[in-house]
Design a protein around this motif. Sequence first.
Motif, short mmCIF file in Angstrom:
data_model
loop_
_atom_site.label_atom_id
_atom_site.label_comp_id
_atom_site.label_asym_id
_atom_site.label_seq_id
_atom_site.Cartn_x
_atom_site.Cartn_y
_atom_site.Cartn_z
N THR A 25 -1.88 4.73 2.42
CA THR A 25 -1.53 4.64 1.00
C THR A 25 -1.09 6.01 0.49
N HIS A 53 -5.39 1.48 5.01
CA HIS A 53 -5.64 0.06 4.83
C HIS A 53 -5.39 -0.62 6.16
N ASP A 61 -10.47 -0.72 3.63
CA ASP A 61 -9.91 0.48 3.02
C ASP A 61 -10.80 1.64 3.45
#
Length: 350
Positions: free
Chosen positions: A116, A122, A132
């Motif tokens: 991310t 992720h 996560d």
Amino acid sequence: MTEATGDVTGASEATGDVTGSREADSRVDVLIIGAGPVGLFGAYYAGARGLSVAVVDSLSQLGGQITAMYPEKEIYDVAGFPAVTGRKLVADLVEQARQYDPMYLLGREAQTHEVTTDGRHHVGLSDGSTVDAGAVVITGGIGTFTPRALPAGEDYLGRGLDYFVPDSAPFHDANVVVVGGGDSAIDWCLMLQPIARSITLVHRRDKFRAHQASVDKVLAHPEIAVMINAQVTGLDGGAGIEKAIVETKGAGTDVLECERVVAALGFTANLGPLRDWGLELHDNRHLVVDSAMRTNVPGVFSAGDITDYDGKVRLIAVGFGEVATAVNNAAVHLDPDAMLFPGHSTDNPH
């Protein structure tokens, strides 16, 4: 550090039976991919560093290759143990990690990986859930295990047909047929014989791949029947297995009365979806790491048999040191102000 959130899928026993079901996706400091001995020690070490941790594995039991293939074989090269069975080693590692409540996500394969904008990872799992994580440590041994299927009677899987034996209880006083000629097949014969009503080993060749000393024990055992140059060509029964049909080369067909069949035909192993993560590979099978156990993908570390570097030695004992190195460096990746060396465990209050 991050508090683990989501479904804390626990292990009800040291063998790693899964309880519970996923209720929400998970957020942790460290995701460990691979629940073999190295991954389990990594779970302990991450907890000792104050990191929340999830462990994912495609198998439904903890212990990886040891649990799947040779749980009763004694291991002689783990420091501090003159000899220890694989089952005992896994149980002790699970108990060691238990104090930090790791999240076990078993029977699920790590498939997709996305970084991310804030640098978190992720990871999509095969059941549709995601984890996560601030960092990922891959301890997948030699990759994802898939059992080689018995050519006949696959519909009895879970109804008397098994590919490995996490619990011996269902085999008490049962007529058992073990299929295969490797270490796991021989181990199952020796482990189950004292509790089974009968044991028959069926092997399609007259040569065995297992350690000769163990093979000699099986061949010499008066309570273990051995059929060589033979194959199980069918299973028959109602709700469960009642008979195994065995074809022996040059000797025709036998029908064996049995309630349990263990198809120890080995496992195929490969990196699977990890190949699509952009990781540098060696020999298309191993992950290249540096001295900090970092892969070429920032925030992704690796340890154990799956790794490769100059001078690599593939031993459990080596993997234990590698995963401690990986977790300590992952802690610094998560918090650059953290100390790489956390101090000795003897200095920490418990």
